[in-house]
Design an enzyme around this catalytic site. Structure first.
Site, PDB file in Angstrom:
ATOM      1  N   SER A   3      48.134  82.410   1.237  1.00 36.66           N
ATOM      2  CA  SER A   3      47.273  81.295   1.622  1.00 36.66           C
ATOM      3  C   SER A   3      45.963  81.826   2.204  1.00 36.66           C
ATOM      4  CB  SER A   3      47.971  80.454   2.682  1.00 36.66           C
ATOM      5  OG  SER A   3      48.011  81.174   3.899  1.00 36.66           O
ATOM      6  N   LYS A   4      45.005  80.907   2.377  1.00 39.91           N
ATOM      7  CA  LYS A   4      43.735  81.377   2.919  1.00 39.91           C
ATOM      8  C   LYS A   4      43.887  81.861   4.358  1.00 39.91           C
ATOM      9  CE  LYS A   4      42.098  76.620   3.548  1.00 39.91           C
ATOM     10  NZ  LYS A   4      41.127  75.633   3.138  1.00 39.91           N
ATOM     11  N   ARG A   5      44.897  81.330   4.995  1.00 40.72           N
ATOM     12  CA  ARG A   5      45.183  81.761   6.358  1.00 40.72           C
ATOM     13  C   ARG A   5      45.593  83.247   6.386  1.00 40.72           C
ATOM     14  NH1 ARG A   5      45.106  81.389  11.036  1.00 40.72           N
ATOM     15  NH2 ARG A   5      46.824  81.455  12.505  1.00 40.72           N
TER      16      ARG A   5
ATOM     17  N   GLY B   2      44.554  85.507   4.439  1.00 38.68           N
ATOM     18  CA  GLY B   2      43.327  86.266   4.268  1.00 38.68           C
ATOM     19  C   GLY B   2      42.605  86.428   5.596  1.00 38.68           C
ATOM     20  N   GLU B   3      42.566  85.335   6.324  1.00 44.99           N
ATOM     21  CA  GLU B   3      41.900  85.380   7.625  1.00 44.99           C
ATOM     22  C   GLU B   3      42.585  86.354   8.565  1.00 44.99           C
ATOM     23  OE1 GLU B   3      39.968  81.500   9.589  1.00 44.99           O
ATOM     24  OE2 GLU B   3      42.022  81.327   8.899  1.00 44.99           O
TER      25      GLU B   3
END
Ligand code: GLU
Length: 508
Positions: A261-263, A265-266
Site C-alpha cells: 500500500s502507499k502507506r 511506501g511512506e
C-alpha cells in the site's frame, strides 16, 4: 489464429499504483510477444470516485515507462470511444437486451430499505445478499409482476437493473494463471448492472466493452478473480464467446501480510507510484519512481520480475528483451513480495549500462542544482573528465553530487570523524613538506604524481596512509572519493596546493 487483443482498463480514481503499471506491462508484453494490439480503456463510470488529473497521470506514467498503447483513449482506433463515460447509450441498449430476454430485472428497493435489510441480517450475524433466495420477497419486477413494474417505471420511480443468476449450476472456469476455478452459482448474488443514475456498473461496462472491442485475453489483478463467475455468466447471457482470463498475483508488502500500500511506501521510504502525485483535494504529495531518479527501464525490469520469471537465472532485461521472453505461463500463482532494495539493485544495474553521454545528460542538472547555476563550458568539460572516476559508484543521478561536488567547490568543512582519525599532531609538518614537494612535480599528471609521491614516501620510510589520507582530507574534506592521483590531476596543481594551504590553516 485470431489476432491477440488485450487492454489495460484503469479506473481514474487516483494515481496509478505500481501494481497497475505491472498489469499494463504484462498486457503490453503479451500483445507485443504475440503481434497483437494493446488498448487503453478508461473505466470512469463511477462518478463518485473520479479524481481530476488521474487520466493524464495514467497516460503520462505509461509513456514514461515505455508501455505505449496501440489504440485507446488518446491513441485513436476504430472501436471507440475508449472512455466509458462516453459510452453510456451503448450500455443501456445492452442492458435492455438482457431485460427483454428475462436475464435481468428492474429493482426498486430504495437505499434505505436495503440498508435496513443489511442491518437486520447483521443483527443475526449474517450478511445480506440480493439473490435467488430472497428476490421474490423484494421490490423488483420479478416479484411485482409486469403491471406494477410498468406503473412504477412510468411514474418515474428510481430503479436499478440486476442480473438474474440461476442457482444450482457448477461453473468451471479456466484461468491461464490460476488453473481451473470452480463455483456453485447458488453462491452468487444478483449484482447490479445499471445504477439508478443510469450509469452501468463496472461489471456490465467491462463485459460489453471487452466484447465490442474484440478483446481476446483479459489480463488483470487478482482482486477481480471473485468477479470472474459473474463475468462468465454475463457473456453467456449475451450469447457471446468469453475471452480467456489471466489473473495476476498480488504485490505484497516488503514484510508481513497483505498487499503493498502507499502507506508501506511512506514507512519504508520508497515510492509506490510511477510518478509523483499531488492529491488535488488534500494537497499531499506522494513520491514517484521517476522523480526519485529511477530509469524507466529499471522500473519496468523490476516490475516484470514481480510475479513472473523467465525460467532461468536471468534478471536484467530491456523492454525488448522482455517482449521476447515474456509469456503468461510463467506468471506465478502466489503473491509477489516487493523488495525495495531489489528495486535499487535493478536501478544500479541499468544505470551502469548507460553510455557516458547519456549519464552526462542526467548528471548535468544535478551538478547545476548543486552549484545553483548553469555549468560553464569549463565545468562541462570538467564533468566529462570526472565522470569516469566516479561512475561506478552512481546508482541515481543525484549520487553524482555526493561523489563529485568537491571537484567544483573546495571543501569548506572537514569531516570531524575523518580528521580525528587521520589528521595527527605530526600531520601539519608532513603536509607542508608534501606541499613543497608537489610544487616541484612536473608534468602534473596522475601517473607522474603517483610515481614521485610514492618514491618520496618510501624514501622517508613513511606509511602511505599517513600521507595520503590527510591529503585526501585536504582535497575533499573527507576520506571518501575516487583515486587520489587522478583527482589531483583533474583539480590541477594550483588548486591542489591551495587546498592543502587551506586545510593547514583550518586544521593546524
Ligand atoms: N477498471 C478496473 C480496474 O480499475 C479494470 C479491471 C479489469 O481489468 O477488468 O482495475
Amino acid at each position: 489464429m485470431e489476432k491477440v487483443r488485450v487492454r489495460f482498463a484503469p479506473s481514474p480514481t487516483g494515481p496509478l499504483h505500481m501494481g497497475g503499471v505491472r498489469t499494463a506491462l504484462y498486457n503490453y508484453l503479451f500483445a507485443r510477444r504475440h503481434g497483437g494490439d494493446f488498448i487503453l480503456r478508461i473505466e470512469d463510470t463511477d462518478r463518485t470516485r473520479y479524481v481530476p488529473g488521474a487520466v493524464d497521470y495514467i497516460r503520462e506514467a505509461l509513456e514514461w515507462a515505455g508501455i505505449r498503447p496501440d489504440e485507446g483513449y488518446g491513441y485513436g482506433g476504430d472501436r471507440g470511444p475508449y472512455r466509458q463515460s462516453e459510452r453510456t447509450d451503448i450500455y443501456r441498449q445492452y442492458v435492455q437486451q438482457l431485460i427483454d430476454s428475462g436475464k435481468a430485472y428492474y429493482a426498486f428497493d430504495t437505499p434505505e430499505e436495503l440498508e435496513a435489510l443489511r442491518q437486520e441480517a447483521a443483527s443475526r450475524g449474517e450478511v445480506f445478499t440480493y439473490g435467488h433466495r430472497n428476490r421474490m420477497q423484494l421490490q423488483n419486477s420479478l416479484a411485482l409482476g409486469p403491471e406494477e413494474t410498468r406503473r412504477r417505471l412510468e411514474a418515474g420511480m428510481p430503479y436499478v437493473v440486476r442480473f438474474k443468476v440461476e442457482p444450482g449450476r457448477r461453473l468451471r472456469i479456466r484461468d491461464l494463471v490460476r488453473g481451473e476455478v470452480e463455483v456453485d452459482t447458488s453462491e452468487l448474488d444478483d449484482k447490479v448492472l445499471l445504477k439508478s443514475d443510469g450509469m452501468p456498473t463496472y461489471h456490465l461496462a467491462n463485459i460489453v466493452d471487452d466484447h465490442l472491442m474484440g478483446i481476446t485475453h483479459v489480463i488483470r489483478g487478482e482482486e477481480w478473480l471473485p468477479s470472474l463467475p459473474l463475468h462468465v455468466l454475463l457473456y453467456e447471457a449475451f450469447g457471446w464467446e468469453p475471452p480467456r482470463f489471466a489473473h495476476l498475483p498480488l504485490i505484497l508488502k516488503p514484510k508481513g501480510k497483505g498487499k503493498l500500500s502507499k502507506r508501506d511506501g511512506e514507512l519504508g521510504g520508497f515510492p509506490v507510484f510511477p510518478l509523483k502525485w499531488k492529491d488535488p483535494e488534500t494537497g499531499r504529495e506522494w513520491a514517484g519512481y521517476r522523480e526519485e531518479g529511477y530509469l524507466p527501464q529499471a522500473f519496468v525490469n523490476m516490475l516484470a520480475l514481480l510475479g513472473w520469471n523467465p525460467g532461468d537465472e536471468r534478471e536484467i532485461f530491456t523492454l525488448d528483451e522482455l517482449v521476447e521472453t515474456f509469456d503468461l505461463d510463467r506468471v506465478h500463482k502466489s503473491g509477489a513480495r516487493f523488495d525495495p532494495d531489489k528495486a535499487v539493485w535493478f536501478q544500479h544495474r541499468h544505470f551502469q549500462r548507460l553510455p557516458d553521454e547519456q549519464i552526462l545528460e542526467l548528471i548535468r542538472p544535478v551538478a547545476e542544482e548543486g552549484l545553483g547555476r548553469p555549468l560553464t563550458e569549463a565545468e562541462l568539460e570538467l564533468t566529462r573528465r570526472v565522470l569516469p572516476l566516479v561512475r561506478e559508484r552512481l546508482i541515481f543521478p543525484r549520487d553524482y553530487w555526493t561523489w563529485a561536488s568537491y571537484f567544483y567547490i573546495p571543501p569548506h568543512e572537514y569531516a570531524p570523524k575523518a580528521v580525528k582519525k587521520q589528521w595527527k599532531t605530526a600531520t601539519p609538518e608532513l603536509m607542508r613538506q608534501v606541499r613543497a614537494f608537489l610544487a616541484e612535480t612536473e608534468p602534473w599528471t596522475a601517473s607522474r604524481i603517483k610515481e614521485n609521491l610514492s618514491e618520496w614516501i618510501t624514501s622517508r620510510n613513511l606509511g602511505f596512509g599517513k600521507v595520503l589520507q590527510p591529503l585526501r582530507i585536504a582535497l575533499t574534506g573527507d576520506l571518501k572519493g575516487p583515486d587520489l592521483f587522478a583527482m589531483m590531476e583533474i583539480l590541477g596543481k594550483d588548486e591542489t596546493l591551495a587546498r592543502i594551504d587551506r586545510a593547514l590553516e583550518a586544521l593546524g
